[in-house]
Write a protein that holds these residues in place. Structure first.
Motif, short mmCIF file in Angstrom:
data_model
loop_
_atom_site.label_atom_id
_atom_site.label_comp_id
_atom_site.label_asym_id
_atom_site.label_seq_id
_atom_site.Cartn_x
_atom_site.Cartn_y
_atom_site.Cartn_z
N TYR A 39 0.35 -7.33 -9.56
CA TYR A 39 -0.76 -7.12 -8.54
C TYR A 39 -1.73 -6.32 -8.72
N PHE A 188 -7.63 13.13 0.88
CA PHE A 188 -6.01 13.52 0.89
C PHE A 188 -6.21 14.91 0.17
N MET B 226 10.86 1.80 -4.58
CA MET B 226 9.68 2.24 -4.80
C MET B 226 9.36 3.16 -3.66
N GLY B 234 7.31 11.74 -6.17
CA GLY B 234 6.02 11.89 -6.68
C GLY B 234 5.31 10.53 -7.25
N HIS B 236 3.40 6.75 -6.95
CA HIS B 236 2.46 6.41 -6.32
C HIS B 236 2.21 4.92 -5.99
N PHE B 237 3.34 4.25 -5.96
CA PHE B 237 3.10 2.87 -5.86
C PHE B 237 2.34 2.25 -4.61
N ASP B 239 0.99 4.91 -2.31
CA ASP B 239 0.34 6.10 -1.74
C ASP B 239 -1.06 5.95 -2.47
N ALA B 240 -2.08 5.53 -1.44
CA ALA B 240 -3.42 5.38 -2.13
C ALA B 240 -4.02 6.78 -2.69
N ALA B 241 -3.58 8.04 -2.30
CA ALA B 241 -3.97 9.00 -2.99
C ALA B 241 -3.72 9.36 -4.34
N GLY B 242 -2.77 8.30 -5.20
CA GLY B 242 -2.49 8.34 -6.36
C GLY B 242 -2.89 7.03 -6.97
N GLY B 243 -3.66 6.24 -6.28
CA GLY B 243 -4.24 4.93 -6.88
C GLY B 243 -3.30 3.79 -6.33
N GLY B 244 -2.21 3.94 -5.55
CA GLY B 244 -1.46 3.14 -5.19
C GLY B 244 -2.01 2.07 -3.86
N ASP B 245 -1.34 1.03 -3.37
CA ASP B 245 -1.73 0.25 -2.35
C ASP B 245 -0.52 0.05 -1.59
N VAL B 247 -0.68 -2.31 0.72
CA VAL B 247 -0.58 -3.62 1.05
C VAL B 247 0.52 -4.30 0.02
N MET B 248 0.42 -3.66 -1.13
CA MET B 248 1.15 -4.08 -2.06
C MET B 248 2.75 -4.27 -1.63
N HIS B 251 3.16 -7.18 0.05
CA HIS B 251 3.75 -8.44 -0.70
C HIS B 251 4.99 -8.26 -1.16
N VAL B 252 5.54 -7.40 -1.69
CA VAL B 252 6.84 -7.34 -2.34
C VAL B 252 7.88 -7.56 -1.22
#
Lengths: 203, 530
Positions: A39, A188, B226, B234, B236-237, B239-245, B247-248, B251-252
């Motif tokens: 993704y 955040f 996840m 901790g 960040h799959f 969590d936007a704070a750690g670069g996650g998304d 919306v992903m 999809h999953v």
């Protein structure tokens, strides 16, 4: 076991089939996790998820490579694009965020600046990190931030109010169909126990 | 019912397997496919009533605008848990219950391939069900972010969210083990002469469903793992704070979620494809095309998932792709509907309760299919996303689709399972009450959705009041009618007119060659299929 395979029946091996099915299950489980990097790569290539700073076509991870700030090649005065600004504070962070510039009409290629006012409502010194998101997602790759308060963590003293600038260019390569871009920031809280967030430098 | 089965079988079965413990231990330790099938069916009936009771509270609250009985936070828990329990606790286990009872009987096998695994896959369910129900009593209440468990809402809740992740994990493990058992049984244990293309369609639909389960339940396990690590460890799959998304996750989740929709409907297709030929007294029309249609629906289910997420922002090409593949599903589904209608054509039709439910299934499921096609259109979907139109659509495919097919199957096979005829008069009454109340409840929801009423809210604007009042009256009637179903099933299990080996003259699958109820150990010597 009540299963007694009758001799007149062709004996097929349950074990063999079971092993194959377990392999399928293991593969499916692995595939689920493989969807995460897939993704990311997919979004990197297409710019789908509205993360800025990613260079479509390159596989550098967002947040690691520094932005390449090429001077604007030209200003496209033939059209006007509206950029709207939003600011949110995530739960757990006692701050307040207001965009002082709510929207801007600009020509692609122009250097522009927007301001956000952030206030610490608590009586503690707190470190926060802003994460940007661009909608529509496909506009993100043409939204270039030259200087942004989201490039670094921000520290606010108790009750402090800070005006935070953002300098950006909407590149002329932006799709002709896109007339409005929304840039949303979410602040955040950065906690000491969270090393991932500490190393964060988002563009 | 339990004791009568033991007594009946003890009479004419005295070979070495009959030292099974009696009472509770019989059910706890049973490895018999009939016992486990019965357990699955009772479990799902209990969960059906539990989740149904939640729906009654929802409809009571929505009877008029304003807040009457529950606070918004509790209302959100009700809708979330209603969905989660109906899907994972009622529909899926009941279909596995059918598979346990019927697959060995219909292919002439003595039992399931892995009887002990079978015992375990059932007994995981009460554990998971108890955990889910218990979340209502933990601090913060049950999960309330919708059954789809979307982050970031799902990241922000209390302990109930972690408990639910564990419960869904357990349910997933149970489903996977059940699916393995069904696949191995069908592929390895068919009676001599029963080639794949001679299998009853119910067995075919379950074979394909089991493959879907094996392929997508692990993906659900990934998604919620996840969530678990994001919440507690901790990562960040999402969590936007750690670069996650976030919306992903969608999809999953929907990569699992759309095949899951067909996991719940394909066995229902199988039940209806068994009942219609019986009461039309004609063989199923287009058997081979039915098999291929089911297989193509299963294949297509893997490439349509993003039609659940048209509003998340997707390039035009993506929207078109998912719109066209979604509409493509109408072709194999249409083949099935036309084959069912062709089966009825010039048949000598009689209208016993299972047939009534099956006919209603064909009509009402088709309505649900059509509203699905409407939702597949991107521009329409963007208007209707998260409105009551969606609620109407999936209740037409899940209640009048899956649930009514399950009821049809229960009426059809109860005489075989218990040895008694159910009360035909009450059965018909149950059917008419259910079919009418169902439509009173859910048909107005199409109009509500088109008028813009959003789903998952405890209060609404005044202009929606009339249709909501109608839907609530229908909903409470629908709920009450199901008590009649419980009464009929219990009455039939406790006694009644003897059913005879072959209560339906048009039925020709292998289970009808056995006595009613079938001996505790059936087909110890496999039958020969010509």
């Amino acid at each position: 076991m009540s299963v007694s395979v009758n001799t007149s029946m062709p004996v097929r091996s349950h074990r063999q089939l079971l092993i194959k099915l377990l392999a399928v299950i293991a593969l499916a489980f692995a595939f689920g996790f493989a969807l995460v990097p897939l993704y990311d790569v997919f979004c990197q290539v297409t710019g789908l998820n509205g993360k800025t700073g990613a260079k479509p076509g390159t596989l550098g991870l967002a947040g690691i490579s520094k932005p390449v700030t090429a001077p604007p090649s030209s200003i496209d005065r033939s059209r006007t694009v509206t950029v709207e600004f939003m600011g949110t504070v995530m739960p757990g962070l006692p701050w307040e965020m207001t965009p002082l510039t709510s929207s801007l009409d600009l020509h692609p290629g122009e250097l522009q600046q927007a301001m956000f006012r952030v206030r610490n409502l608590s009586d503690k010194t707190i470190v926060g990190q802003a994460i940007p998101s661009v909608s529509p997602g496909l506009a993100a790759q043409h939204f270039e931030k030259l200087d942004c308060f989201c490039f670094a963590q921000q520290t606010l003293a108790p009750g402090e109010t800070k005006d935070m600038p953002l300098t950006f260019i909407v590149k002329p390569e932006l799709d002709k169909d896109i007339r409005t871009i929304t840039l949303a920031y979410a602040f955040f809280i950065v906690t000491d126990t969270n090393p991932a967030a500490k190393n964060l430098a988002s563009r | 019912m339990n004791t009568t089965t033991v007594n009946d079988t003890a009479g004419h079965h005295d070979h070495d397997h009959d030292h099974a413990p009696a009472g509770l231990m019989r059910w706890l330790t049973s490895t018999n496919h009939k016992d486990i099938g019965t357990l699955y069916l009772w479990f799902s009936l209990f969960m059906f009533f539990f989740a149904g009771a939640l729906a009654m509270l929802i409809r009571a609250e929505l009877f008029q605008p304003g807040l009457q009985y529950v606070q918004p936070a509790v209302f959100n828990q009700l809708t979330t848990m209603h969905g989660l329990i109906m899907i994972f606790g009622a529909i899926m286990p009941s279909l596995v219950g059918f598979a346990n009872w019927q697959v060995p009987l219909m292919i002439g096998a003595p039992d399931m391939a892995f009887p002990r695994l079978n015992n375990w896959s059932f007994w995981l369910l009460p554990a998971a069900g108890t955990l889910l129900i218990a979340t209502f009593f933990v601090p913060g209440g049950a999960i309330s972010g919708g059954w789809t468990m979307y982050p970031p809402l799902y990241m922000q809740g209390g302990i109930a969210y972690d408990i639910s992740i564990l419960a869904v994990h357990i349910l997933g493990v149970s489903s996977i083990m059940g699916a393995i058992n069904i696949i191995v049984t069908i592929l390895n244990m068919r009676a001599p002469g029963m080639t794949l293309m001679k299998m009853p369609l119910f067995v075919w639909t379950w074979l394909i469903t089991a493959f879907l389960l094996v392929a997508v339940m692990p993906v659900l396990a990934c998604a919620i793992t996840m969530l678990l690590t994001d919440r507690n460890f901790g990562t960040h799959f999402f969590d936007a704070a750690g670069g996650g998304d976030p919306v992903m996750f969608q999809h999953v989740f929907w990569f699992f979620g759309h095949p899951e929709v067909y996991i719940m409907i394909l066995p229902a297709f199988g039940i209806v494809s068994t009942i219609l030929p019986t009461f039309a007294r004609k063989p199923l029309f287009g058997y081979v095309s039915m098999v291929y249609a089911v297989a193509s629906i299963a294949f297509l289910s893997f490439i349509v998932w993003a039609h659940h997420m048209f509003t998340t922002g997707m390039p035009l090409g993506g929207q078109l792709f998912f719109m066209y593949t979604t509409m493509l599903i109408a072709i194999p589904t249409g083949i099935k509907v036309f084959n069912w209608v062709a089966t009825l054509w010039r048949g000598s039709i009689s209208f016993e309760t299972p047939m009534l439910f099956s006919l209603a299934f064909v009509i009402l499921f088709t309505i649900g299919g059509f509203s699905g096609l409407v939702l597949a259109l991107v521009p329409v979907d963007i208007q209707l996303q998260d409105t009551y139109y969606v609620v109407a659509h999936f209740h037409y495919v899940l209640f009048s689709g899956s649930a009514m097919a399950i009821m049809a199957g229960v009426y059809y096979w109860l005489p075989k399972w218990t040895g008694h005829m159910y009360d035909e008069k009450l059965g018909k009454l149950h059917f008419w009450l259910t079919a009418i109340a169902f439509n009173i409840t859910f048909f107005p929801m199409h109009f509500l959705g088109l008028a813009g009423m959003p789903r998952r809210i405890p209060d609404y604007a005044l202009q929606f009041a009339d249709f909501n009042a109608i839907a609530s009256v229908g909903g409470l009637l629908l709920g009450a009618s199901q008590l009649l179903f419980l009464y009929i099933v219990v009455k039939c299990a406790r006694g009644g007119a003897p059913a005879g080996d072959q209560p339906w003259e048009g039925a020709d699958t292998l289970e009808w060659t056995l006595s009613s109820p079938p001996p505790y150990h059936s087909f110890v010597t496999p039958p020969l299929v010509k």
